[in-house]
Structure formats: C-alpha cells, structure tokens
Design a protein around this motif. Structure first.
Motif, PDB file in Angstrom:
ATOM      1  N   SER A  81       0.827  -1.211   0.000  1.00 49.79           N
ATOM      2  CA  SER A  81       0.000   0.000   0.000  1.00 49.79           C
ATOM      3  C   SER A  81       0.861   1.261   0.000  1.00 49.79           C
ATOM      4  CB  SER A  81      -0.972   0.000   1.177  1.00 49.79           C
ATOM      5  OG  SER A  81      -0.295  -0.041   2.404  1.00 49.79           O
ATOM      6  N   ALA A  82       2.030   1.210   0.624  1.00 46.81           N
ATOM      7  CA  ALA A  82       2.947   2.356   0.573  1.00 46.81           C
ATOM      8  C   ALA A  82       3.448   2.560  -0.855  1.00 46.81           C
ATOM      9  CB  ALA A  82       4.121   2.142   1.528  1.00 46.81           C
ATOM     10  N   TYR A  83       3.805   1.473  -1.517  1.00 41.03           N
ATOM     11  CA  TYR A  83       4.253   1.544  -2.910  1.00 41.03           C
ATOM     12  C   TYR A  83       3.130   2.062  -3.803  1.00 41.03           C
ATOM     13  CZ  TYR A  83       5.827  -0.026  -7.514  1.00 41.03           C
ATOM     14  OH  TYR A  83       6.175  -0.080  -8.842  1.00 41.03           O
ATOM     15  N   HIS A  84       1.908   1.572  -3.581  1.00 43.24           N
ATOM     16  CA  HIS A  84       0.751   1.994  -4.368  1.00 43.24           C
ATOM     17  C   HIS A  84       0.477   3.489  -4.167  1.00 43.24           C
ATOM     18  CE1 HIS A  84      -3.625   0.816  -5.628  1.00 43.24           C
ATOM     19  NE2 HIS A  84      -3.040   1.599  -6.498  1.00 43.24           N
ATOM     20  N   SER A  85       0.542   3.946  -2.930  1.00 42.36           N
ATOM     21  CA  SER A  85       0.338   5.368  -2.635  1.00 42.36           C
ATOM     22  C   SER A  85       1.426   6.212  -3.298  1.00 42.36           C
ATOM     23  CB  SER A  85       0.345   5.606  -1.123  1.00 42.36           C
ATOM     24  OG  SER A  85      -0.754   4.984  -0.516  1.00 42.36           O
TER      25      SER A  85
END
Length: 137
Positions: A81-85
C-alpha cells in the motif's frame, strides 16, 4: 507462555475492527460505487480480507500469539500500500495494470485516496499488533 488477559482482548478487538472496516470499505468502493479495483488493490485485498477471520477468531480465543500469523500479512500489505500510494502520488496511476489512471477517488473530508486509506489501515494494524506483542507477551 501466553497470558490471556482483558488487555489482550482489547488489542485484538481493535485490530479486528480495523480489518473489518477496511474490508467493508473496499467492498463498498467496488460494489457500492462500482469502482473496479486495479491489480495492486486486489493484492492488498488478498492480504486484508483473511485478517478479519484470523484476528476475529484470535479475539474470541484471546490468543496474542496471532501476531505470528497476522504480522507477515500486515507487513506485506503495508509495503504494497505504501508503494501503491507512492505510485499514485508521483505518477498519477498504477503501472501494474488496471483502472487506477481513471479512478482517482479522494475522500472529501480527509483528502485521502483509496491506496492512502489502505496504507492507514495497514499502519494501524501494525501498530496494534506490535503494541500488543510488546505489552502483553
């Protein structure tokens, strides 16, 4: 030895609530609003959905050792989710396919996008599980 206390149940109940709200929210986005999840969203769902059952059962049975099962899922979800954000913030879309380029839903009250909300949920779960581990065991 694992100690079963009301404090254990409190930590686990809070984690179960976070996972349940995140799961319900993702279903609302896709089924309620008709937004099609991108590939990265699907992977995050794959990591979040089982946490509802795993943490729910652990809450009922007051098992703080569940962090051994839940924390790897949470860690992977947090990274994803950090990568996606990051991708959404810097490129305005996902590179793994899917409709992220067309779906830029943003919370009016918080200003958070769907990947940001997922990141918040995984961060909360990590804090709760690590906190329980440090306080209870």
């Amino acid at each position: 030895m694992t100690v079963r206390t009301p404090e254990t149940t409190g930590w686990l109940s809070a984690a179960t609530l976070v996972a349940t709200v995140a799961t319900a929210g993702s279903l609302w986005f896709s089924l309620g609003l008709g937004l099609t999840p991108c590939d990265l969203c699907w992977y995050q769902r794959i990591l979040m959905y089982p946490l509802v059952a795993v943490l729910g059962v652990a809450t009922i049975e007051a098992r703080p050792a569940v962090f051994r099962t839940a924390l790897p899922l949470v860690g992977l979800g947090l990274g994803l989710s950090a990568y996606h954000s990051y991708l959404q913030a810097t490129q305005g879309q996902c590179t793994l396919g899917g409709p992220c380029a067309t779906v830029q839903w943003q919370s009016l009250s918080l200003g958070l996008t769907i990947p940001n909300l997922s990141l918040v949920a995984f961060v909360l779960l990590a804090v709760l599980l690590v906190g329980m581990r440090l306080r209870v065991e």
